[in-house]
Enzyme design. Structure first.
Site, PDB file in Angstrom:
ATOM      1  N   SER A  26       0.930  -1.207   0.011  1.00  0.00           N
ATOM      2  CA  SER A  26       0.072   0.004  -0.254  1.00  0.00           C
ATOM      3  C   SER A  26       0.853   1.292  -0.044  1.00  0.00           C
ATOM      4  O   SER A  26       0.448   2.463  -0.551  1.00  0.00           O
ATOM      5  CB  SER A  26      -1.046   0.033   1.023  1.00  0.00           C
ATOM      6  OG  SER A  26      -0.302   0.178   2.351  1.00  0.00           O
ATOM      7  N   ASN A  27       1.835   1.295   0.606  1.00  0.00           N
ATOM      8  CA  ASN A  27       2.742   2.419   0.554  1.00  0.00           C
ATOM      9  C   ASN A  27       3.530   2.422  -0.858  1.00  0.00           C
ATOM     10  O   ASN A  27       3.668   3.527  -1.282  1.00  0.00           O
ATOM     11  CB  ASN A  27       3.919   2.367   1.729  1.00  0.00           C
ATOM     12  CG  ASN A  27       3.651   2.793   2.910  1.00  0.00           C
ATOM     13  OD1 ASN A  27       3.391   3.995   3.207  1.00  0.00           O
ATOM     14  ND2 ASN A  27       3.334   1.975   3.755  1.00  0.00           N
TER      15      ASN A  27
ATOM     16  N   ARG B 236      22.433 -14.469   3.904  1.00  0.00           N
ATOM     17  CA  ARG B 236      22.406 -13.263   3.808  1.00  0.00           C
ATOM     18  C   ARG B 236      22.877 -12.519   2.798  1.00  0.00           C
ATOM     19  O   ARG B 236      22.362 -11.606   1.988  1.00  0.00           O
ATOM     20  CB  ARG B 236      21.981 -12.639   5.343  1.00  0.00           C
ATOM     21  CG  ARG B 236      21.149 -11.451   5.079  1.00  0.00           C
ATOM     22  CD  ARG B 236      20.698 -10.762   6.459  1.00  0.00           C
ATOM     23  NE  ARG B 236      21.904 -10.231   6.916  1.00  0.00           N
ATOM     24  CZ  ARG B 236      22.017  -9.771   8.345  1.00  0.00           C
ATOM     25  NH1 ARG B 236      20.826 -10.088   9.189  1.00  0.00           N
ATOM     26  NH2 ARG B 236      22.871  -9.182   8.766  1.00  0.00           N
TER      27      ARG B 236
ATOM     28  N   MET C 233      10.554  -6.751   4.362  1.00  0.00           N
ATOM     29  CA  MET C 233      10.761  -7.288   5.701  1.00  0.00           C
ATOM     30  C   MET C 233      11.963  -8.031   5.789  1.00  0.00           C
ATOM     31  O   MET C 233      12.349  -8.868   6.901  1.00  0.00           O
ATOM     32  CB  MET C 233       9.702  -8.393   5.643  1.00  0.00           C
ATOM     33  CG  MET C 233       8.229  -7.757   5.714  1.00  0.00           C
ATOM     34  SD  MET C 233       8.246  -6.563   7.113  1.00  0.00           S
ATOM     35  CE  MET C 233       8.140  -7.741   8.692  1.00  0.00           C
ATOM     36  N   ARG C 234      13.006  -8.176   4.954  1.00  0.00           N
ATOM     37  CA  ARG C 234      14.423  -8.807   4.837  1.00  0.00           C
ATOM     38  C   ARG C 234      15.328  -7.877   6.014  1.00  0.00           C
ATOM     39  O   ARG C 234      15.096  -6.665   5.685  1.00  0.00           O
ATOM     40  CB  ARG C 234      15.049  -9.126   3.836  1.00  0.00           C
ATOM     41  CG  ARG C 234      14.278 -10.287   3.058  1.00  0.00           C
ATOM     42  CD  ARG C 234      15.087 -10.588   1.878  1.00  0.00           C
ATOM     43  NE  ARG C 234      16.618 -10.887   2.231  1.00  0.00           N
ATOM     44  CZ  ARG C 234      17.915 -10.413   1.836  1.00  0.00           C
ATOM     45  NH1 ARG C 234      17.675  -9.187   1.276  1.00  0.00           N
ATOM     46  NH2 ARG C 234      19.022 -10.535   2.412  1.00  0.00           N
TER      47      ARG C 234
ATOM     48  N   LEU D  52      18.679  -6.251   6.273  1.00  0.00           N
ATOM     49  CA  LEU D  52      19.766  -6.005   5.325  1.00  0.00           C
ATOM     50  C   LEU D  52      21.147  -6.058   6.270  1.00  0.00           C
ATOM     51  O   LEU D  52      21.098  -5.140   7.282  1.00  0.00           O
ATOM     52  CB  LEU D  52      19.423  -4.680   4.792  1.00  0.00           C
ATOM     53  CG  LEU D  52      18.348  -4.769   3.830  1.00  0.00           C
ATOM     54  CD1 LEU D  52      17.885  -3.164   3.238  1.00  0.00           C
ATOM     55  CD2 LEU D  52      18.440  -5.623   2.389  1.00  0.00           C
TER      56      LEU D  52
ATOM     57  N   ASN E 157      13.469   4.521   4.817  1.00  0.00           N
ATOM     58  CA  ASN E 157      12.562   3.456   5.492  1.00  0.00           C
ATOM     59  C   ASN E 157      11.396   4.310   6.121  1.00  0.00           C
ATOM     60  O   ASN E 157      11.598   5.143   6.601  1.00  0.00           O
ATOM     61  CB  ASN E 157      13.196   2.510   6.427  1.00  0.00           C
ATOM     62  CG  ASN E 157      12.390   1.398   6.883  1.00  0.00           C
ATOM     63  OD1 ASN E 157      11.589   0.768   6.101  1.00  0.00           O
ATOM     64  ND2 ASN E 157      12.497   1.291   8.102  1.00  0.00           N
TER      65      ASN E 157
ATOM     66  N   HIS F 250       8.687   3.521   9.177  1.00  0.00           N
ATOM     67  CA  HIS F 250       8.313   2.564  10.352  1.00  0.00           C
ATOM     68  C   HIS F 250       7.194   3.117  11.047  1.00  0.00           C
ATOM     69  O   HIS F 250       7.042   4.182  11.329  1.00  0.00           O
ATOM     70  CB  HIS F 250       9.707   2.567  11.321  1.00  0.00           C
ATOM     71  CG  HIS F 250       9.437   1.626  12.513  1.00  0.00           C
ATOM     72  ND1 HIS F 250       9.439   0.308  12.517  1.00  0.00           N
ATOM     73  CD2 HIS F 250       9.040   1.801  13.565  1.00  0.00           C
ATOM     74  CE1 HIS F 250       9.127  -0.247  13.583  1.00  0.00           C
ATOM     75  NE2 HIS F 250       9.057   0.683  14.303  1.00  0.00           N
TER      76      HIS F 250
ATOM     77  N   GLU G 160       0.767   6.976   7.104  1.00  0.00           N
ATOM     78  CA  GLU G 160       1.972   6.552   6.225  1.00  0.00           C
ATOM     79  C   GLU G 160       2.006   6.949   4.820  1.00  0.00           C
ATOM     80  O   GLU G 160       2.774   7.558   4.175  1.00  0.00           O
ATOM     81  CB  GLU G 160       2.159   5.301   6.267  1.00  0.00           C
ATOM     82  CG  GLU G 160       2.886   4.519   7.583  1.00  0.00           C
ATOM     83  CD  GLU G 160       3.010   3.350   7.635  1.00  0.00           C
ATOM     84  OE1 GLU G 160       3.565   2.644   6.832  1.00  0.00           O
ATOM     85  OE2 GLU G 160       2.461   2.696   8.594  1.00  0.00           O
TER      86      GLU G 160
HETATM   87  C1  GRF Z   1       3.705  -0.468   6.765  1.00  0.00           C
HETATM   88  O1  GRF Z   1       3.151  -0.336   8.275  1.00  0.00           O
HETATM   89  C2  GRF Z   1       5.351   0.135   6.869  1.00  0.00           C
HETATM   90  O2  GRF Z   1       5.279   1.021   7.854  1.00  0.00           O
HETATM   91  C3  GRF Z   1       5.909  -1.132   7.590  1.00  0.00           C
HETATM   92  O3  GRF Z   1       5.218  -2.293   6.862  1.00  0.00           O
HETATM   93  C4  GRF Z   1       3.927  -2.002   6.345  1.00  0.00           C
HETATM   94  C5  GRF Z   1       4.004  -2.327   4.978  1.00  0.00           C
HETATM   95  O4  GRF Z   1       2.437  -2.039   4.374  1.00  0.00           O
HETATM   96  N1  GRF Z   1       7.217  -1.211   7.367  1.00  0.00           N
HETATM   97  P1  GRF Z   1       2.242  -1.894   2.831  1.00  0.00           P
HETATM   98  O5  GRF Z   1       3.039  -3.322   2.254  1.00  0.00           O
HETATM   99  O6  GRF Z   1       3.180  -0.806   2.349  1.00  0.00           O
HETATM  100  O7  GRF Z   1       1.019  -1.907   2.610  1.00  0.00           O
END
Ligand code: GRF
Length: 204
Positions: free
Chosen positions: A16-17, A66, A91-92, A94, A108, A110, A176
């Site tokens: 979604s971001n 890794r 989610m990895r 780094l 990034n 968060h 976000e």
């Molecule tokens: C978001 O909450 C972001 O802040 C976190 O993981 C989520 C990712 O959501 N790091 P999306 O895949 O962008 O929908």
């Protein structure tokens, strides 16, 4: 008008971001020249495909270490010659060599008000601690720190007494989607610059 900045966005899931960044390309002053996904099953992969953007799937599980996975990810990214590498739900974890390679242009988001609640389950951490404000943070990624690094922008989100992890996550996620494009715009336009390990306003 300067040429649009070249963004490569790294995802692992819903995306979604990524969608918010794609929708805000003109505002940011950037093109998304590629997407690197750590999962063949990530829902966000389809967004890249639908937008006609190069998609590379580089799965950690396909490599012995890794470091090998990081090297393959870097090769995919560098072939697209990005100005900025944008982590969006990637989610990895780094390695330091990867982070050092992109130092100053690795960004990034968060979902907490850092430095509070880094790492996993930030919404659960916030609810357990009982804070009344949470939010989200866009920061540069620097070697040696998880969810550390100079902060580009933050948005605060109130915590309601009735909130659950899911309801708080949804409210923060909406924030976000505005914050990330706005923060990327500041970086792309050079309004703030990374110098001596810190972010500072441009001297121009
Ligand atoms: C978001 O909450 C972001 O802040 C976190 O993981 C989520 C990712 O959501 N790091 P999306 O895949 O962008 O929908």
């Amino acid at each position: 008008m300067p040429a649009p900045a070249r963004l490569v966005v790294l995802i692992s899931g819903r995306g979604s971001n990524l969608r918010a960044i794609l929708d805000a390309r003109d505002l940011i002053g950037a093109d998304v020249v590629g997407v690197v996904s750590s999962s063949a099953k990530a829902a966000g992969n389809q967004l890249a495909t639908d937008a006609g953007i190069a998609l590379h799937v580089v799965r950690g599980a396909d490599f012995e270490s890794r470091e090998d996975a990081d090297r393959a990810t870097m090769a995919a990214i560098d072939a697209m010659r990005p100005d900025w590498v944008v982590l969006a739900g990637y989610m990895r974890i780094l390695g330091d060599a990867f982070v050092a390679h992109y130092e100053g242009r690795l960004v990034n988001i968060h979902p907490s008000l850092l430095p509070s609640f880094p790492g996993l389950h930030p919404h659960r951490q916030a609810l357990e601690r009982g804070v009344r404000l949470s939010g989200c943070t866009v920061h540069l990624v620097v070697p040696g720190e998880v969810d550390g690094g100079p902060i580009v922008a933050q948005a605060a989100v109130p915590i309601e007494w009735s909130d659950t992890e899911d309801s708080l996550a949804a409210r923060v996620l909406a924030a976000e989607h505005s914050l990330y494009p706005a923060a990327l715009r500041q970086l792309v336009r050079g309004e703030i610059v990374y110098r001596d390990g810190r972010l500072a306003p441009s001297r121009d």
